[in-house]
Design an enzyme around this catalytic site. Structure first.
Site, short mmCIF file in Angstrom:
data_model
loop_
_atom_site.label_atom_id
_atom_site.label_comp_id
_atom_site.label_asym_id
_atom_site.label_seq_id
_atom_site.Cartn_x
_atom_site.Cartn_y
_atom_site.Cartn_z
N LYS A 10 -99.54 57.89 -6.01
CA LYS A 10 -100.71 57.21 -5.45
C LYS A 10 -101.15 56.07 -6.37
O LYS A 10 -101.42 54.96 -5.92
CB LYS A 10 -101.86 58.21 -5.23
N GLN A 39 -107.50 65.37 -5.84
CA GLN A 39 -106.22 65.93 -5.43
C GLN A 39 -106.35 67.44 -5.19
O GLN A 39 -106.87 68.17 -6.04
CB GLN A 39 -105.16 65.65 -6.52
N ASP A 88 -109.74 59.93 1.83
CA ASP A 88 -108.84 60.99 2.32
C ASP A 88 -109.27 61.48 3.71
O ASP A 88 -108.49 62.15 4.40
CB ASP A 88 -108.86 62.18 1.35
#
Ligand code: NAD
Length: 287
Positions: free
Chosen positions: A53, A97, A120
């Site tokens: 990422k 995460q 997200d």
């Protein structure tokens, strides 16, 4: 083999080029897109995802901030960092995460991220907006799948779509997106009694199960579009999907490979959401 291969890598490269141009335009106006990534613990797969990422950001001209915490980190410390990042006008996207160590309440952590920076798309408010077909940050993996279906001109309105898997990050938002696109959607999961009955009717079949080569050709309707979300590591270290590629490709009309299918699109959508957030911030500032 009869199926057409849907090349996620090529599509991701094309879309990332467009994202980089938008990021450069924002930077020129004084609003460089910025993504903050928090990694808690030392799960090796999570470390790889975070590295990819951050690397994806760099290539697209998006600034990234990375915060690493040990597995025994106190939740209050992470919550304090999230509050700081929420308040920082230079930060446009915040990502924690998953999965988190056991001392964390995952829902509370996701809710602590500002809705405007939830790139997200896991915050309950963004999930609710998506379910109501309102503007929202869309979870990256199912969003990437929709982009692939769109680029392949797969008809969705009126189509029978079957999603295998009902997780919050893939299966459920995938089903919502397909519903919003006009498909008739069936969600199958571990308690589904007759999986083949459902999958054999699917014009579009999305597998998000987490079991290597679980979907075999005999479960697929001839000519169907098969999207393999799975990323499974085999004992020999190689990656494989949730779909048994060889038997599936002999029946399907189109299919995504693993690797090189859905995976590259997921990070691409994260980059796009970060740029969208920065564009909104620039608009608010009149830039
Ligand atoms: P998960 O473990 O949260 O969910 C798996 C789902 O599969 C569950 O809903 C479960 O009910 C269902 N399932 C399990 N056994 C089943 C069975 N026998 N029949 C029918 N359904 C069954 O997993 P997830 O987070 O949704 O991820 C799914 C897969 O996608 C994993 O391989 C994961 O690594 C991969 N993944 C890939 C990306 C990407 O970027 N390509 C992103 C996220 C997840």
């Amino acid at each position: 083999m009869t199926a057409r291969i849907i090349d996620g890598k090529a599509l991701a490269e094309r879309v990332r080029g467009e994202i980089a141009a938008r990021a450069a335009g924002l930077a020129a106006r004084g609003e460089q897109p910025c993504l903050a990534v928090l990694l808690i613990g030392s799960d090796p797969a999570s470390a790889v995802y975070v590295r990819n990422k951050v690397a994806g950001c760099e290539k697209a001209g998006i600034r990234s901030l990375r915060f690493d915490y040990p597995a025994d980190a106190a939740p209050e410390v992470v919550m304090a960092k999230l509050a700081e990042l929420n308040a920082d006008p230079a930060v446009h996207g915040i990502l924690v995460q998953l999965p988190l160590p056991l001392q964390f309440d995952e829902a509370a952590v996701l809710e602590a991220i500002s809705v405007e920076k939830d790139v997200d798309g896991f915050h309950a408010e963004n999930v609710g907006r998506l379910s109501q077909n309102q503007e929202a940050f869309i979870p990256c993996t199912p969003h990437g799948v929709m982009k692939m279906l769109e680029s392949e001109h797969v008809p969705l309105s009126g189509a029978e779509a079957v999603v295998i898997g009902r997780s919050n990050i893939v299966g459920k938002p995938m089903a919502m997106l397909l519903t919003n696109a006009g498909a008739t959607v069936t969600v199958c999961h571990s308690k589904t009694r007759d999986l083949a009955f459902h999958t054999r009717r699917a014009d579009v079949l999305v597998a998000a199960v987490g079991k290597p080569r679980f979907v075999t050709g005999d479960l697929i309707k001839p000519g169907a579009t098969v999207i393999d979300v799975g990323i499974n590591r085999l004992p020999d270290g190689k990656l494989c999907g949730d779909v048994d590629f060889d038997s599936a490709a002999a029946v399907a009309g189109a299919i995504t490979p693993v690797p090189g299918g859905v995976g590259p699109m997921t990070i691409t959508m994260l980059l796009e959401n970060t740029v969208i957030s920065a564009e909104r911030a620039a608009r608010r500032k009149g830039l």
